[in-house]
Every structure is written in structure tokens, then in C-alpha cells.
Design an enzyme around this catalytic site. Structure first.
Site, PDB file in Angstrom:
ATOM      1  N   ASP A 224       9.199   2.396   1.467  1.00 32.62           N
ATOM      2  CA  ASP A 224       8.042   3.100   2.014  1.00 32.62           C
ATOM      3  C   ASP A 224       7.999   2.757   3.498  1.00 32.62           C
ATOM      4  O   ASP A 224       7.560   1.673   3.881  1.00 32.62           O
ATOM      5  CB  ASP A 224       6.774   2.643   1.281  1.00 32.62           C
ATOM      6  CG  ASP A 224       5.514   3.300   1.842  1.00 32.62           C
ATOM      7  OD1 ASP A 224       5.580   3.863   2.948  1.00 32.62           O
ATOM      8  OD2 ASP A 224       4.463   3.235   1.166  1.00 32.62           O
TER       9      ASP A 224
ATOM     10  N   LYS B 284       2.984   9.655   8.430  1.00 30.69           N
ATOM     11  CA  LYS B 284       2.266   9.184   9.625  1.00 30.69           C
ATOM     12  C   LYS B 284       2.837   9.724  10.952  1.00 30.69           C
ATOM     13  O   LYS B 284       2.468  10.817  11.338  1.00 30.69           O
ATOM     14  CB  LYS B 284       2.151   7.663   9.606  1.00 30.69           C
ATOM     15  CG  LYS B 284       1.238   7.195   8.452  1.00 30.69           C
ATOM     16  CD  LYS B 284       0.556   5.867   8.686  1.00 30.69           C
ATOM     17  CE  LYS B 284      -0.665   5.716   7.797  1.00 30.69           C
ATOM     18  NZ  LYS B 284      -0.438   5.032   6.527  1.00 30.69           N
TER      19      LYS B 284
ATOM     20  N   PHE C 125       0.858  -1.187   0.000  1.00 31.89           N
ATOM     21  CA  PHE C 125       0.000   0.000   0.000  1.00 31.89           C
ATOM     22  C   PHE C 125       0.888   1.228   0.000  1.00 31.89           C
ATOM     23  O   PHE C 125       1.786   1.346   0.824  1.00 31.89           O
ATOM     24  CB  PHE C 125      -0.910   0.020   1.237  1.00 31.89           C
ATOM     25  CG  PHE C 125      -1.783   1.244   1.285  1.00 31.89           C
ATOM     26  CD1 PHE C 125      -2.917   1.343   0.473  1.00 31.89           C
ATOM     27  CD2 PHE C 125      -1.470   2.315   2.112  1.00 31.89           C
ATOM     28  CE1 PHE C 125      -3.713   2.483   0.501  1.00 31.89           C
ATOM     29  CE2 PHE C 125      -2.274   3.462   2.139  1.00 31.89           C
ATOM     30  CZ  PHE C 125      -3.392   3.541   1.332  1.00 31.89           C
TER      31      PHE C 125
HETATM   32  C1  LIG Z   1      -0.650   5.414   5.099  1.00 31.49           C
HETATM   33  C2  LIG Z   1       0.322   4.909   4.128  1.00 31.49           C
HETATM   34  C3  LIG Z   1       0.544   5.579   2.908  1.00 31.49           C
HETATM   35  C4  LIG Z   1      -0.277   6.764   2.458  1.00 31.49           C
HETATM   36  O1  LIG Z   1      -0.189   7.837   3.314  1.00 31.49           O
HETATM   37  P1  LIG Z   1      -1.303   9.006   3.194  1.00 31.49           P
HETATM   38  O2  LIG Z   1      -0.833  10.013   4.197  1.00 31.49           O
HETATM   39  O3  LIG Z   1      -2.616   8.404   3.525  1.00 31.49           O
HETATM   40  O4  LIG Z   1      -1.254   9.512   1.809  1.00 31.49           O
HETATM   41  C5  LIG Z   1       1.515   5.077   2.071  1.00 31.49           C
HETATM   42  N1  LIG Z   1       2.251   3.992   2.406  1.00 31.49           N
HETATM   43  C6  LIG Z   1       2.062   3.339   3.573  1.00 31.49           C
HETATM   44  C7  LIG Z   1       2.917   2.174   3.903  1.00 31.49           C
HETATM   45  C8  LIG Z   1       1.086   3.773   4.458  1.00 31.49           C
HETATM   46  O5  LIG Z   1       0.881   3.089   5.595  1.00 31.49           O
END
Ligand SMILES: *Cc1c(COP(=O)(O)O)cnc(C)c1O
Length: 412
Positions: A223, A254, A138
């Protein structure tokens, strides 16, 4: 009847993209959230790994207050002292040399993708545009990030697949090797998958991927939006490979703002060499208010005693969750993840389990592969962890009872 915040159908005036729980909170304190009627809930999802320092953290509150009274916003055409400070903090504590600040995780990934492509362009290889991602990953909800992750249910209905995104199978290094070719720009992965159900790459796998990247001139993008900033018990999850699997580019967000919207794309000077003046930008990204909070947040998150605390609480939770798995084999199938990014794979529907947890005043997150995720604040105390296990046990009982009833109903 008057509209209430506990109505099953929340609002006609909000785009219906969320299946919301009929629950609203008025204030928070540490690991607790309180409804307007003063009902307390133990928060083991932390706004999906965002409020890593808990709610209403005094240092973050003070940072917002102080900055709010001085200056909120200028523009990236001026120097922003807090931005320079946060960039120094992040680069001093990581593989990276430079940072670009964003308002969200998806934007940090977008910057990572652009940085990788522009690197090859600057090297005279503009054909190297492909970003290889993995199933179960994701990376956000923008058009590029949904195709980077490739989750079929997230791309459905949003038009043809964007060119330049290739999908590999999680854990299949042979398959990955075969996919890397003359048009590959970068490999993009979460060292510990979040939404996908807390699946973790091993350090050996990450090392092998790093080597593959070195052999082929491919950039490695992590990520760490969810698994970074202390969540796994090291400041960043890639540190578990002890320097043998550092990325070239990394997205964070986050926990970076502890609830204030902030993200960052970090990169080595080499990887960022294509990103000159005019190549990228953001109106709000890195503004004074966001950066003041980011500095306060990172100053707390880098403390070795906090990281040691994460490892201790994670160890306790893992051990206790294994106990639940043994006692409720018809409910709990597997415990996964790393540190305080914990996935519990269930035999009963995860949405129902989240409801059982809420009935017991415990908040947990969902996840892919029929998991629920525990993503508590990193400041969760051992007493609170004990309480969470007690509430999870009750939730397991409820799930087991429901499954037994359904089975009896089906047999009758
Ligand atoms: C939450 C998340 C995103 C996206 O972040 P947003 O602030 O919602 O755009 C991307 N990668 C990972 C692994 C995430 O947990």
C-alpha cells in the site's frame, strides 16, 4: 448570529464522522492556503499527502481545463486514451505490467485484495484467501479495508470480523513466518506506515518478507497510497530496497491526482492473471477527466530533480527536527518516517499540538501513537521548510508552557 465557516460546530447537515477544525479555506497557491479573509497558512499536510505538487499547480490546472472543455466521461467499455497513457507511465516506471484505475485509495486496496485471491483461484487454489496485515496500518474505510488493517477503533460497531483477514505484529518477522500457511493469499503492508505514525519497515525486513513470499507462493501487496509517488525521495518507497523487495501488487492514490480523486491498483501480469473480463469494474474509475489530471501529475512527479529536491528538503527538516527534540525533550520524543513523510512523536497530546501549530498558521496532520505528521507538498522550498521549523518551534514552546502550567496546577 449568522453561520460562519469559523463556527466551532460546523454543520448539522453533514454526518458527524469528523472532528473538524473551525477553519475553512478559499484558495491555495503552492504551499499556502488562504481563508476568505485572506489569512495565510503554511500547508505542511497537503490534504494528507494529496496535493504533492502544491495548490493551484499550473500544469494540473491546465490539464483539468483542457479536458473539461472536451470530454469528462465515457465508460470503460470504450478505450480511453489518457487511461492507456497513464497506465504506460506507471508501468514503465514500476515493477508492474498492468493497472486498474479507481476513484480512491480504499478502492485500489479492494482491487489488490480481489486480484490476489483471484490469482490463487486461477491457480487452482481457491482456499488461499487470507490477507495478512499489520497492526498500526491503514488501508481505507470500506468494510474490507478496515478489517485488512484491523485497527480496533475503526472496526468497532461494524459487525463481525470479515473472514480472510489475519493480523500480524509490525516488525515481527518470526511471528509473520508462523502465520503464513496453506490458506494465505497475500501479505499486505505499507513500506512506510502513514496514519499509524510514520513507522518505516527497513529494507532488510522488506527483503526478508519478499523471500518469505517467494518460498510460500504468497503474493506481496504494498500500500503506497501515502508513501508512494515521490514522498520518500524515490518514486516509490519500495525502490529503496533496490529491486530486492518489489511487490506483486501495489495500491496507489493520493498524490496520483494531486487533489483530483484517482487511485490505481498496479500488478504484474502474472499476479493479475485471474482478472479477466467481468471480474472487476468501476463506473468512474479511469474516466477521461481523472486520467488527464493523472497524466499531468505523474509527468511532474517522476522528474528526477523533484525527487532530489524531496531528499534535500527532507534532510534539512530531519536535522532541524532533531534539534527541536533536543531543545524540547518534554514535548518531542522521537522523529520517524522517511523523506517527506515525517512523524513527530510527542509527549503532550497531539491534538493540542496541532492546535498550537494552527495558532501559528501552520497546518500539520495527526497520526497514531500520539504523533503529528509533516506531509508537505513535495515542492516545499527550503525557505518554506525553514519557516515551518520556526513555526514548529513556537508550537513546541506553547506545548511546553501548557504542560508546565498543568503540572503546577496539579501540584497546587
Ligand atoms: C489514505 C490512505 C488509504 C485510503 O485512501 P482513500 O482515498 O481515503 O480511500 C489507504 N491506505 C493508505 C496508506 C492511505 O494513506
Amino acid at each position: 448570529m449568522a453561520e460562519t465557516t469559523s463556527a466551532p460546530v460546523p454543520s448539522d447537515h453533514i454526518m458527524g464522522v469528523y472532528a473538524r477544525a473551525p477553519l475553512a479555506f478559499e484558495r491555495g497557491e503552492g504551499s499556502r492556503l488562504f481563508t476568505a479573509d485572506g489569512e495565510a497558512y503554511l500547508d505542511c499536510m497537503a490534504g494528507i499527502a494529496v496535493t504533492a505538487l502544491g495548490h493551484n499547480h499550473p500544469k494540473l490546472v491546465q490539464a483539468v481545463k483542457d479536458q473539461a472543455e472536451k470530454l469528462w466521461h465515457t465508460s470503460n467499455i470504450f478505450r480511453i486514451p489518457h487511461q492507456e497513457k497513464l497506465a504506460k507511465l506507471l508501468t514503465d516506471n514500476t515493477f508492474a505490467d498492468v493497472a486498474f484505475f479507481t476513484n480512491s485509495g480504499a478502492e485500489a486496496i479492494e482491487c489488490a485484495i480481489k486480484t490476489a485471491r483471484k490469482y490463487h483461484w486461477a491457480n487452482g487454489q481457491p482456499e488461499r484467501i487470507d490477507i495478512i496485515g499489520f497492526d498500526g496500518s491503514f488501508h481505507g474505510r470500506t468494510i474490507a479495508t478496515i478489517f485488512a488493517a484491523g485497527n480496533p477503533s475503526y472496526v468497532e460497531g461494524f459487525g463481525p470480523a470479515l473472514p480472510g483477514f489475519v493480523q500480524a505484529k509490525f516488525g515481527d518477522l518470526e511471528g509473520l513466518r508462523a502465520l503464513v500457511g496453506p490458506t494465505t493469499a497475500a501479505i499486505l503492508l505499507e513500506p512506510v506506515q502513514g496514519e499509524g505514525g510514520a513507522r518505516s519497515w527497513t529494507e532488510a525486513q522488506l527483503k526478508e518478507i519478499r523471500q518469505l513470499c517467494d518460498e510460500t507462493g504468497t503474493l506481496l501487496i504494498y500500500d503506497e497510497i501515502q508513501c508512494g509517488l515521490g514522498r520518500t525521495g524515490r518514486l516509490f518507497a519500495y525502490e529503496w530496497a533496490d529491486g530486492a523487495a518489489d511487490p506483486d501488487i501495489m495500491a496507489v492514490a493520493k498524490a496520483l491526482g494531486g487533489g483530483f480523486p484517482v487511485g490505481a491498483c498496479l500488478a504484474t501480469a502474472e499476479a493479475a492473471k485471474g482478472m479477466g473480463p467481468g471480474s472487476h469494474g468501476s463506473t468512474y474509475g479511469g474516466n477521461p477527466l481523472a486520467m488527464a489530471v493523472g497524466v499531468a501529475s505523474v509527468e511532474e512527479l517522476i522528474k528526477p530533480e523533484l525527487l532530489a529536491h524531496v531528499r534535500e528538503v527532507a534532510g534539512y527538516l530531519n536535522q532541524q527536527l532533531s534539534g527541536l527534540k533536543d531543545r524540547y525533550p518534554d514535548v518531542v520524543l522521537d522523529i520517524r518516517g522517511k523523506g517527506l513523510l515525517i512523524g513527530v512523536k510527542l509527549a503532550t497530546p497531539n491534538r493540542e499540538f496541532m492546535q498550537h501549530a494552527r495558532d501559528n498558521h501552520l497546518l500539520i496532520a495527526g497520526g497514531g501513537d500520539n504523533c503529528v505528521r509533516l506531509l508537505p507538498p513535495l515542492t516545499l522550498s527550503l525557505d518554506e521548510a525553514r519557516e515551518a521549523i520556526g513555526l514548529l518551534e513556537k508550537s513546541c514552546e506553547a506545548a511546553q508552557a501548557k504542560a508546565a502550567k498543568e503540572k503546577a496546577g496539579a501540584a497546587a
